[in-house]
Design a protein around this motif. Structure first.
Motif, PDB file in Angstrom:
ATOM      1  N   GLY A  36      -4.120   4.299  18.264  1.00 51.55           N
ATOM      2  CA  GLY A  36      -3.372   4.617  17.394  1.00 51.55           C
ATOM      3  C   GLY A  36      -3.495   4.267  16.365  1.00 51.55           C
ATOM      4  N   PHE A  37      -4.049   4.668  15.014  1.00 46.46           N
ATOM      5  CA  PHE A  37      -3.721   3.820  13.615  1.00 46.46           C
ATOM      6  C   PHE A  37      -1.793   3.653  13.389  1.00 46.46           C
ATOM      7  CE2 PHE A  37      -8.207   5.232  13.501  1.00 46.46           C
ATOM      8  CZ  PHE A  37      -8.411   3.831  13.594  1.00 46.46           C
ATOM      9  N   HIS A  38      -1.414   4.270  12.896  1.00 49.53           N
ATOM     10  CA  HIS A  38      -0.116   5.249  12.833  1.00 49.53           C
ATOM     11  C   HIS A  38       0.971   4.288  13.819  1.00 49.53           C
ATOM     12  CE1 HIS A  38      -1.707   6.649   9.521  1.00 49.53           C
ATOM     13  NE2 HIS A  38      -0.936   8.125   9.795  1.00 49.53           N
ATOM     14  N   ALA A  39       0.373   5.016  15.646  1.00 55.73           N
ATOM     15  CA  ALA A  39       1.203   3.880  16.234  1.00 55.73           C
ATOM     16  C   ALA A  39       1.565   2.772  16.334  1.00 55.73           C
ATOM     17  CB  ALA A  39       0.494   4.456  17.658  1.00 55.73           C
ATOM     18  N   VAL A  40       0.166   1.714  15.937  1.00 52.57           N
ATOM     19  CA  VAL A  40       0.368   0.237  16.140  1.00 52.57           C
ATOM     20  C   VAL A  40       0.554  -0.265  14.603  1.00 52.57           C
ATOM     21  CG1 VAL A  40      -1.038  -1.867  16.174  1.00 52.57           C
ATOM     22  CG2 VAL A  40      -1.431   0.199  17.407  1.00 52.57           C
ATOM     23  N   GLY A  41       1.998  -0.752  14.963  1.00 53.36           N
ATOM     24  CA  GLY A  41       2.529  -1.803  14.104  1.00 53.36           C
ATOM     25  C   GLY A  41       1.720  -3.214  13.415  1.00 53.36           C
ATOM     26  N   ILE A  42       1.923  -3.314  12.063  1.00 49.66           N
ATOM     27  CA  ILE A  42       1.270  -4.991  11.845  1.00 49.66           C
ATOM     28  C   ILE A  42       2.069  -5.979  12.753  1.00 49.66           C
ATOM     29  CG2 ILE A  42       1.916  -6.643  10.275  1.00 49.66           C
ATOM     30  CD1 ILE A  42      -0.454  -5.015   9.240  1.00 49.66           C
ATOM     31  N   ASP A  43       3.408  -6.339  13.320  1.00 54.55           N
ATOM     32  CA  ASP A  43       3.550  -7.297  14.244  1.00 54.55           C
ATOM     33  C   ASP A  43       3.155  -7.723  15.471  1.00 54.55           C
ATOM     34  OD1 ASP A  43       5.298  -8.895  12.223  1.00 54.55           O
ATOM     35  OD2 ASP A  43       7.406  -6.488  12.414  1.00 54.55           O
ATOM     36  N   GLY A 115     -13.133   7.946  23.342  1.00 49.13           N
ATOM     37  CA  GLY A 115     -13.017   8.499  21.803  1.00 49.13           C
ATOM     38  C   GLY A 115     -14.464   7.912  20.841  1.00 49.13           C
ATOM     39  N   CYS A 116     -13.252   8.123  19.733  1.00 50.17           N
ATOM     40  CA  CYS A 116     -14.317   8.313  18.664  1.00 50.17           C
ATOM     41  C   CYS A 116     -12.901   7.811  17.521  1.00 50.17           C
ATOM     42  CB  CYS A 116     -15.097   9.684  18.276  1.00 50.17           C
ATOM     43  SG  CYS A 116     -16.006   8.892  16.150  1.00 50.17           S
ATOM     44  N   ALA A 117     -13.626   6.481  17.154  1.00 49.51           N
ATOM     45  CA  ALA A 117     -12.357   6.414  16.304  1.00 49.51           C
ATOM     46  C   ALA A 117     -12.032   6.423  14.970  1.00 49.51           C
ATOM     47  CB  ALA A 117     -12.904   4.536  15.939  1.00 49.51           C
ATOM     48  N   ILE A 119     -13.443   9.868  14.542  1.00 51.51           N
ATOM     49  CA  ILE A 119     -12.656  11.223  15.035  1.00 51.51           C
ATOM     50  C   ILE A 119     -10.883  11.308  14.501  1.00 51.51           C
ATOM     51  CG2 ILE A 119     -12.087  12.712  16.092  1.00 51.51           C
ATOM     52  CD1 ILE A 119     -14.724  12.992  16.759  1.00 51.51           C
ATOM     53  N   LYS A 120     -10.875  10.022  15.140  1.00 58.19           N
ATOM     54  CA  LYS A 120      -8.773   9.563  14.823  1.00 58.19           C
ATOM     55  C   LYS A 120      -8.447   9.210  14.162  1.00 58.19           C
ATOM     56  CE  LYS A 120      -9.394   7.493  19.651  1.00 58.19           C
ATOM     57  NZ  LYS A 120      -8.843   6.245  20.725  1.00 58.19           N
ATOM     58  N   ALA A 121      -9.496   8.842  13.572  1.00 57.51           N
ATOM     59  CA  ALA A 121      -8.953   8.152  11.324  1.00 57.51           C
ATOM     60  C   ALA A 121      -8.590   9.270  10.372  1.00 57.51           C
ATOM     61  CB  ALA A 121     -10.226   7.158  11.076  1.00 57.51           C
ATOM     62  N   VAL A 122     -10.058  10.494  11.073  1.00 54.83           N
ATOM     63  CA  VAL A 122      -9.455  11.764  10.077  1.00 54.83           C
ATOM     64  C   VAL A 122      -8.425  12.155  10.387  1.00 54.83           C
ATOM     65  CG1 VAL A 122     -10.834  14.096   9.313  1.00 54.83           C
ATOM     66  CG2 VAL A 122     -12.269  11.630   9.551  1.00 54.83           C
ATOM     67  N   ALA A 123      -8.253  12.565  12.012  1.00 55.68           N
ATOM     68  CA  ALA A 123      -7.202  13.282  12.404  1.00 55.68           C
ATOM     69  C   ALA A 123      -5.243  12.902  11.689  1.00 55.68           C
ATOM     70  CB  ALA A 123      -6.827  12.615  14.220  1.00 55.68           C
ATOM     71  N   GLU A 124      -5.733  11.402  11.622  1.00 56.99           N
ATOM     72  CA  GLU A 124      -4.436  10.430  11.372  1.00 56.99           C
ATOM     73  C   GLU A 124      -4.816  10.533   9.762  1.00 56.99           C
ATOM     74  OE1 GLU A 124      -2.629   7.254  13.770  1.00 56.99           O
ATOM     75  OE2 GLU A 124      -4.519   7.397  15.015  1.00 56.99           O
ATOM     76  N   TYR A 125      -5.299  10.738   9.459  1.00 59.87           N
ATOM     77  CA  TYR A 125      -5.046  10.348   7.676  1.00 59.87           C
ATOM     78  C   TYR A 125      -6.057  12.030   7.327  1.00 59.87           C
ATOM     79  CZ  TYR A 125      -4.135   5.526   7.642  1.00 59.87           C
ATOM     80  OH  TYR A 125      -3.025   4.612   7.833  1.00 59.87           O
ATOM     81  N   PRO A 126      -6.140  13.182   7.027  1.00 61.01           N
ATOM     82  CA  PRO A 126      -6.874  13.908   6.409  1.00 61.01           C
ATOM     83  C   PRO A 126      -6.596  14.446   5.726  1.00 61.01           C
ATOM     84  CG  PRO A 126      -4.031  14.677   7.911  1.00 61.01           C
ATOM     85  CD  PRO A 126      -4.037  13.065   7.924  1.00 61.01           C
ATOM     86  N   GLN A 127      -6.015  13.598   4.649  1.00 65.35           N
ATOM     87  CA  GLN A 127      -6.654  13.783   3.492  1.00 65.35           C
ATOM     88  C   GLN A 127      -7.766  13.218   2.883  1.00 65.35           C
ATOM     89  OE1 GLN A 127      -3.605  12.106   4.539  1.00 65.35           O
ATOM     90  NE2 GLN A 127      -2.178  13.520   3.669  1.00 65.35           N
ATOM     91  N   GLY A 128      -8.169  14.204   1.970  1.00 67.66           N
ATOM     92  CA  GLY A 128     -10.645  13.681   1.391  1.00 67.66           C
ATOM     93  C   GLY A 128      -9.718  12.484   0.881  1.00 67.66           C
ATOM     94  N   ASP A 129      -8.889  11.941   0.150  1.00 69.40           N
ATOM     95  CA  ASP A 129      -8.974  10.929  -0.546  1.00 69.40           C
ATOM     96  C   ASP A 129      -8.481   9.714   0.491  1.00 69.40           C
ATOM     97  OD1 ASP A 129      -6.398  11.831  -0.704  1.00 69.40           O
ATOM     98  OD2 ASP A 129      -6.159  11.670  -2.468  1.00 69.40           O
ATOM     99  N   ALA A 130      -7.702   9.749   1.165  1.00 74.16           N
ATOM    100  CA  ALA A 130      -7.359   8.972   2.085  1.00 74.16           C
ATOM    101  C   ALA A 130      -8.698   7.844   2.355  1.00 74.16           C
ATOM    102  CB  ALA A 130      -6.603   8.962   3.562  1.00 74.16           C
ATOM    103  N   LYS A 131      -8.561   6.926   2.025  1.00 72.38           N
ATOM    104  CA  LYS A 131      -9.671   5.653   2.567  1.00 72.38           C
ATOM    105  C   LYS A 131     -10.266   5.699   3.594  1.00 72.38           C
ATOM    106  CE  LYS A 131     -13.088   2.432   0.872  1.00 72.38           C
ATOM    107  NZ  LYS A 131     -13.863   2.613  -0.315  1.00 72.38           N
ATOM    108  N   PRO A 132      -9.150   5.331   4.484  1.00 74.59           N
ATOM    109  CA  PRO A 132      -9.491   5.628   6.398  1.00 74.59           C
ATOM    110  C   PRO A 132     -10.254   6.836   6.359  1.00 74.59           C
ATOM    111  CG  PRO A 132      -8.130   4.651   5.796  1.00 74.59           C
ATOM    112  CD  PRO A 132      -7.893   5.069   4.575  1.00 74.59           C
ATOM    113  N   HIS A 133     -10.161   8.227   6.235  1.00 71.05           N
ATOM    114  CA  HIS A 133     -10.560   8.915   6.108  1.00 71.05           C
ATOM    115  C   HIS A 133     -12.158   9.122   5.506  1.00 71.05           C
ATOM    116  CE1 HIS A 133     -10.793  13.637   6.029  1.00 71.05           C
ATOM    117  NE2 HIS A 133     -11.696  14.284   5.373  1.00 71.05           N
ATOM    118  N   VAL A 135     -14.083   6.140   5.196  1.00 73.21           N
ATOM    119  CA  VAL A 135     -14.923   5.768   5.469  1.00 73.21           C
ATOM    120  C   VAL A 135     -14.797   6.191   7.079  1.00 73.21           C
ATOM    121  CG1 VAL A 135     -14.708   3.496   6.817  1.00 73.21           C
ATOM    122  CG2 VAL A 135     -13.973   3.400   5.111  1.00 73.21           C
ATOM    123  N   ALA A 136     -14.482   6.701   7.444  1.00 73.04           N
ATOM    124  CA  ALA A 136     -14.713   7.680   8.532  1.00 73.04           C
ATOM    125  C   ALA A 136     -16.276   9.033   8.405  1.00 73.04           C
ATOM    126  CB  ALA A 136     -13.864   8.738   8.993  1.00 73.04           C
TER     127      ALA A 136
END
Length: 201
Positions: A36-43, A115-117, A119-133, A135-136
């Motif tokens: 998942g996108f939020h679960a993985v940190g930069i480190d 699964g579909c990356a 669909i996952k991106a939209v689920a984690e970034y539900p706001q329509g103005d979020a860039k990952p949303h 792109v998806a």
């Protein structure tokens, strides 16, 4: 020093930079797709890629920029592979359309399917103005446009409406395969698509 023992020349700095960027994208893709996108940190990405933090921020000013780059690259790879499968199906418009379902069937059966990356991106970034949303959503729209163009090749009336119905079949197959482990879901979607197109040569 013999030619055999001579060390390979170092990569030019531009190529080294490109290599580091690809390492980061590869590592981030594996981790984001699995965890998942939020679960993985930069480190965690840095440890997976074996790259220094400064190198990451030289390429991607923020984690969201990295996520966007990963999704954009995935979209390019996904759509390129799908387009190649359609072209390989030959000149028959119906075979070209059915190749979309066959391609998805192969993907859903592949060991790396999780699964579909997008669909996952939209689920984690539900706001329509979020860039990952965004792109998806753009990726999904291009898949719809491919379906519509193939339906127009066939000469199907109301191609825009039918394309949305085929899109729903494909998206349902992806979710079914992910949730229930039904790798055969794309075959069911293909059969349903054929039913929608009864009477079309």
């Amino acid at each position: 020093m013999s030619a055999r023992s001579k060390k390979p020349a170092s990569l030019p700095s531009k190529d080294r930079a490109l290599s580091k960027r690809e390492l980061l994208l590869d590592a981030a893709w594996r981790l984001f797709y699995r965890d998942g996108f939020h679960a993985v940190g930069i480190d965690t990405v840095l440890a997976e890629a074996g790259v220094a933090k400064m190198t990451l921020y030289n390429h991607f000013p923020s984690k969201e920029d990295l996520i966007v780059a990963v999704l954009e690259r995935r979209a390019e790879q996904f759509e390129g592979s799908l387009a190649a499968a359609v072209e390989a199906a030959g000149s028959s418009p119906m075979k070209r359309l059915m190749a979309v379902f066959d391609w998805h069937a192969e993907w859903l059966r592949s060991p790396e399917f999780n699964g579909c990356a997008f669909i996952k991106a939209v689920a984690e970034y539900p706001q329509g103005d979020a860039k990952p949303h965004q792109v998806a959503a753009a990726h999904k729209q291009r898949i719809y446009q491919l379906l519509e163009s193939l339906l127009r090749e066939i000469g199907v009336p109301r191609s825009a409406v039918i394309a949305r119905q085929l899109e729903l079949l494909i998206e349902g197959a992806i979710v079914s395969a992910h949730v229930y482990g039904r790798a055969e879901a794309a075959g069911g979607a293909k059969a349903a698509a054929r039913s929608l197109l009864v009477g079309v040569p």
